[in-house]
Motif scaffolding. Structure first.
Motif, PDB file in Angstrom:
ATOM      1  N   GLY A 785       0.801  -1.222   0.000  1.00  0.00           N
ATOM      2  CA  GLY A 785       0.000   0.000   0.000  1.00  0.00           C
ATOM      3  C   GLY A 785       0.826   1.261   0.000  1.00  0.00           C
ATOM      4  O   GLY A 785       0.293   2.362  -0.131  1.00  0.00           O
ATOM      5  N   GLY A 786       2.134   1.125   0.122  1.00  0.00           N
ATOM      6  CA  GLY A 786       3.012   2.284   0.260  1.00  0.00           C
ATOM      7  C   GLY A 786       3.728   2.693  -0.999  1.00  0.00           C
ATOM      8  O   GLY A 786       4.801   3.291  -0.935  1.00  0.00           O
ATOM      9  N   GLY A 787       3.163   2.382  -2.171  1.00  0.00           N
ATOM     10  CA  GLY A 787       3.774   2.802  -3.422  1.00  0.00           C
ATOM     11  C   GLY A 787       5.173   2.234  -3.575  1.00  0.00           C
ATOM     12  O   GLY A 787       5.420   1.042  -3.378  1.00  0.00           O
ATOM     13  N   PHE A 788       6.115   3.117  -3.903  1.00  0.00           N
ATOM     14  CA  PHE A 788       7.467   2.657  -4.199  1.00  0.00           C
ATOM     15  C   PHE A 788       8.245   2.272  -2.945  1.00  0.00           C
ATOM     16  O   PHE A 788       9.317   1.691  -3.028  1.00  0.00           O
ATOM     17  CB  PHE A 788       8.203   3.713  -5.011  1.00  0.00           C
ATOM     18  N   ALA A 789       7.694   2.599  -1.772  1.00  0.00           N
ATOM     19  CA  ALA A 789       8.344   2.171  -0.540  1.00  0.00           C
ATOM     20  C   ALA A 789       7.932   0.759  -0.144  1.00  0.00           C
ATOM     21  O   ALA A 789       8.482   0.190   0.784  1.00  0.00           O
ATOM     22  CB  ALA A 789       7.997   3.149   0.591  1.00  0.00           C
ATOM     23  N   SER A 790       6.966   0.185  -0.846  1.00  0.00           N
ATOM     24  CA  SER A 790       6.408  -1.096  -0.428  1.00  0.00           C
ATOM     25  C   SER A 790       7.285  -2.260  -0.865  1.00  0.00           C
ATOM     26  O   SER A 790       8.045  -2.186  -1.828  1.00  0.00           O
ATOM     27  CB  SER A 790       4.995  -1.271  -0.988  1.00  0.00           C
ATOM     28  N   ARG A 791       7.142  -3.352  -0.160  1.00  0.00           N
ATOM     29  CA  ARG A 791       7.974  -4.526  -0.387  1.00  0.00           C
ATOM     30  C   ARG A 791       7.695  -5.166  -1.747  1.00  0.00           C
ATOM     31  O   ARG A 791       8.623  -5.614  -2.435  1.00  0.00           O
ATOM     32  CB  ARG A 791       7.732  -5.524   0.742  1.00  0.00           C
TER      33      ARG A 791
END
Length: 947
Positions: A785-791
């Motif tokens: 759910g965190g865009g480009f920070a997501s795993r």
């Protein structure tokens, strides 16, 4: 990280409107005050050539940061295309002082709206909105992109990002219906040495052949301060911000002088006809293109008006001839598309199934002849101009929108405030101007025509067409070499006069203001919630009438959708054309649409015209026309939509995923459009019956946002409260689980020769009202759910280059909705992608760390600074309050939930709600190459299902 190439924002201001009195009485629009249709700004230039623009907007504690480089695909060389777009990607990956993935990680920590960018033929931009306390951090980061980046690009980094870009091309072009149209047209419209001859995304061969030296040479030539504009728009101190800009950008060296690119129109000496059998098309499509003029050319304004007049309303010649009279297509799209050095006037007709495009072209000729005979009246011209003020205010209703507008005009002509001049030039267009540009650029002039037809139906193409030269990629198993994106580049750090490795501190934390909500009830019992917002003189409102698809009968699915579309096709007092013109006279828009759980009326209008617009909404709502002619047209249009969905991989995936997770007996498993069989069975009496039984204020909620106080709104709504009588409506019971959930297996839908596989993985999980819903959403932030920070993104896109994008989310309402992971992946790594997703899910509880929790908390709390910036966000907030009975400050309660979350709680929620053994694994792709391999995922034999 690529959005579609952004057109000049003002172009959005020129969509269709009308200023023609309807035959039936309607309250007239109030006279416009002398509106200042401009965006105030300050501009200065650093000694190294960087042009800096400031716009102050104190309405929300946020700042948009927009770095625009005046380099797009037009600055590339033949044989080395796609470089500008490649750099749109590369500049997010790493820089010397932020480190690998530094910008994305920082965005998550500071609560940014998600770093993003876009590339056009003429420019590349990098932009995001951040809380005001993070402004210095963003200026530092943007400077690092420009001056401390290129050394970090290595062969492995380049190899991996080439794969990401290829995936983007497969997703948007190779695996999409009619995706190659623009490629075919531009090859014919522009000579081989013209910079618009190739596509922004470039060719796969050019990308593959690009060397590290090629890429670095391109960067050092174009990504220099004297070719870049930096825009800051929002709530900040301009004196302090200038000091920061000078500190972080000043020591970046000026590049070589940049020569202006010469204006150069396309050339078509004789009409060119090209045909292509499209693997994903079910309907024949004719596209015609004429070379015209560039952005800001004096004739561009009249060409824009011409395009709108020809096709955008029920009075339009093309609507009359092709839609109403000959019924060859449900609609016609015409636009004048302008770029920095050239433009093209484009006409597109997606015809009904099995229509010969020769017949369509004959009707096109008739429509042009109709225009030549009748021309455009002053009345018609005035209605096209009427909505300009509304559309301008919509385009500048966010600081990001204003930053883009200022940057676009700055690179086009050096004057960020040119928007005011463009508006004046549009308002000065005369009927004679429109006729003149038609005669100059369209009438009797050669053009490029493409026929994109379904496989095996070349006979539908225009007569005399040659085969279009479309490059189809061959997908070969194991063709791409593995890369190691974790390898660190060895280089000498670029010097600086201070230590740039230290991230700047936060400024003073902004006070997050939850909008003040007013709440009232009308005489008929309908609840109305509102937020007064004076930033722009607009009002946006909607009325949600609960029901929608849920109330369709199983054998008549599609009634809610057809009824909603019919609501704006006239009233008992007004013909369809009269209603359309009455709305456009006000510079307003009124749309009615059916959704899974409601029918929604959405409205946008100038605040001074709220009452007159509301009167039209009441007339639409209470006095439907049920026009038989319009019903037949809309029904045929919906049948065409359904037919096209049968070939579109994403639509196929969504339809089948819903059936799998909801079960066949749940209305949510159905396509809101219906099926060919159900729509053919629907009569206008079915629509009337649905309206009579289900459209009632007893199941309706209204939300109002804009420059309107509660007292004024309540007074205006008194008539609606009196005249719209309440009646009981029985809504289906809330469902908590699937009636017959599909077992956790691999399900495969065959799309032969698909260049990508569309993945949807998940199950029916939670209702929004479940106490675990928001904590589960918090848990999902680091997963997907965190865009480009997501795993998921970091491993499948940044780590492996398998996909252009992947995300996960929980959806739901009062009833349980699905958890879903969605992506499009390279065909030859379908199995590998699902294996990696499965592994990430299995490992998530034990690998989730304290640092992940801190990142999640920082983002979800700090991002509230921009949570209610736009009218759309405020309307969504009101919808949540009215639908779920939440308090007006529910966002504060969510902050408390986030603050209290612990690592054991996240781990427990992950084990409970992110278990891959509960999920269906749906793949839409090429069965002959990928289906046999999917057994290795570990869910027994894959199940092949029909489309």
């Amino acid at each position: 990280m690529k959005m579609s190439p952004l057109p000049l924002l003002l172009a959005a201001c020129f969509a269709s409107t009308a200023l023609t009195p309807a035959h039936a009485a309607v309250k007239p629009a109030q006279a416009a005050p002398k509106a200042q249709l401009k965006v105030d700004y300050q501009k200065f230039t650093l000694p190294n050539g960087l042009e800096v623009i400031f716009h102050i907007d104190r309405s929300d504690p946020v700042v948009a940061v927009n770095l625009t480089a005046h380099v797009g695909s037009a600055r590339e060389k033949a044989g080395r295309t796609g470089f500008a777009h490649l750099f749109e990607h590369l500049l997010f990956l790493e820089s010397e002082n932020l480190g690998k993935g530094g910008l994305d990680k920082m965005t998550a920590r500071i609560g940014g709206s998600g770093a993003n960018g876009s590339t056009s033929q003429d420019r590349t931009n990098y932009l995001q909105t951040v809380p005001k306390d993070a402004l210095e951090k963003m200026i530092w980061a943007e400077a690092d992109k420009l001056g401390w980046f290129i050394n970090t690009v290595t062969d492995p980094v380049l190899a991996k990002e080439k794969q990401v870009v290829k995936n983007e091309k497969r997703q948007g072009v190779d695996n999409a219906p009619y995706g190659h149209t623009r490629y075919v047209i531009n090859k014919a419209l522009y000579p081989a040495d013209h910079p618009y001859n190739w596509q922004v995304i470039g060719s796969l061969d050019d990308l593959q052949n690009a060397t590290l030296d090629d890429v670095k040479e391109f960067f050092r030539l174009w990504y220099v301060p004297n070719n870049v504009t930096l825009v800051l728009a929002g709530d900040f101190d301009p004196i302090q911000a200038r000091k920061w800009v000078e500190k972080y950008f000043s020591e970046i060296k000026r590049g070589q002088p940049i020569k202006a690119i010469a204006k150069r129109p396309g050339v078509v000496k004789q009409t060119v006809k090209l045909a292509h059998e499209d693997n994903f098309a079910k309907l024949p499509e004719l596209t015609m293109a004429w070379p015209t003029v560039e952005d800001l050319h004096p004739d561009s304004y009249a060409l824009e008006v011409l395009a709108e007049y020809l096709s955008q309303t029920k009075r339009a010649p093309f609507y009359k001839v092709l839609v109403e009279d000959s019924k060859v297509a449900p609609s016609v799209q015409i636009g004048n598309q302008t770029s920095e050095i050239a433009g093209q006037f484009m006409l597109r007709v997606r015809a009904f199934e099995n229509k010969r495009l020769d017949d369509v072209a004959g009707e096109v000729d008739k429509a042009f002849a109709k225009f030549e005979k009748e021309g455009i009246s002053e009345r018609d011209l005035n209605r096209i101009k009427a909505g300009l003020e509304t559309r301008f205010y919509n385009s500048v209703s966010s600081v990001l929108g204003k930053s883009a507008l200022l940057a676009e005009y700055n690179y086009l002509n050096g004057n960020p405030g040119y928007v005011a001049d463009s508006i004046k030039k549009t308002l000065a267009v005369t009927p004679a101007d429109v006729k003149r540009v038609y005669d100059t650029y369209i009438k009797g002039k050669p053009f490029v025509a493409t026929s994109f037809v379904p496989k095996g139906k070349l006979e539908l193409a225009l007569s005399g067409s040659n085969k279009a030269d479309v490059v189809e990629e061959k997908v070969v198993q194991g063709a791409e070499a593995a890369v190691d994106p974790t390898a660190n580049a060895a280089y000498a750090k670029t010097p600086s006069s201070f230590d740039r490795s230290k991230e700047p501190p936060y400024g003073l934390s902004p006070a997050v203001k939850v909008p003040q909500v007013w709440d009232t009830k009308l005489a008929n019992g309908m609840r109305v919630l509102g937020i007064e917002n004076k930033e722009v003189p607009l009002v946006q409102f909607d009325i949600a009438i609960d029901g929608g698809l849920l109330l369709d009968k199983a054998d008549k699915v599609g009634v809610a959708n057809l009824m909603a579309r019919m609501m704006t096709q006239g009233t008992a007092k007004k013909t369809p054309q009269e209603l359309e013109e009455a709305i456009q006279q006000l510079g307003a828009s009124i749309n009615v649409s059916a959704r899974t759980e409601d029918v929604r009326i959405t409205v946008n209008t100038l605040a001074r015209n709220f009452q007159a617009t509301l009167d039209l909404v009441e007339e639409i709502l209470l006095q439907p026309r049920w026009d038989e002619k319009e019903f037949a047209l809309i029904k045929q249009s919906v049948l065409s939509q359904i037919r096209q969905q049968d070939a579109e991989p994403n639509a196929i995936a969504s339809r089948n995923f819903a059936k799998l997770v909801y079960g066949k007996d749940d209305p949510r498993s159905r396509n809101i459009l219906g099926t060919t069989e159900s729509v053919n069975a629907i009569t206008i009496d079915d629509l009337k019956a649905f309206y009579q039984a289900n459209v009632s204020p007893s199941v309706a909620r209204m939300h109002v946002v804009g420059a309107l106080p509660k007292a004024s709104a309540a007074a205006s709504l008194a008539g609606l409260g009196r005249d719209w009588k309440a009646k009981p409506v029985a809504l289906p019971a809330v469902a908590t689980a699937a009636s017959a959930p599909a077992p956790a297996k691999v399900y495969f839908v065959d799309v032969p020769d698909a260049k990508q596989s569309v993945l949807q993985v998940g199950y029916r999980a939670l209702a929004v009202t479940d106490p675990d819903y928001y904590p589960a959403t918090v848990t999902n932030y680091i997963l997907g759910g965190g865009g480009f920070a997501s795993r998921l993104t970091q491993q499948l896109r940044e780590g492996k280059g398998y996909t252009y994008g992947i995300n996960s989310n929980f959806g739901g309402s009062k009833s349980a909705g699905p958890f879903v992971i969605a992506s499009g992946v390279r065909s030859n790594v379908t199995l590998e992608s699902t294996q990696l997703v499965k592994q990430i899910l299995q490992d998530y509880p034990k690998t989730y760390s304290d640092a992940d929790l801190e990142t999640t908390k920082n983002f979800l709390i700090k991002s509230n600074a921009r949570a209610f910036e736009t009218a759309g966000a405020k309307l969504a907030m009101l919808d949540n309050i009215s639908k779920y009975g939440w308090r007006a400050d529910y966002v504060k309660e969510r902050e408390r939930i986030v603050q209290s979350m612990t690592l054991p709680q996240i781990q427990a929620l992950s084990q409970k709600y992110l278990d891959p053994s509960k999920m269906v694994w749906l793949v839409v792709g090429d069965a002959k190459t990928q289906l046999p391999r999917m057994k290795e995922l570990g869910f027994d034999e894959p199940v092949l299902i029909e489309r």
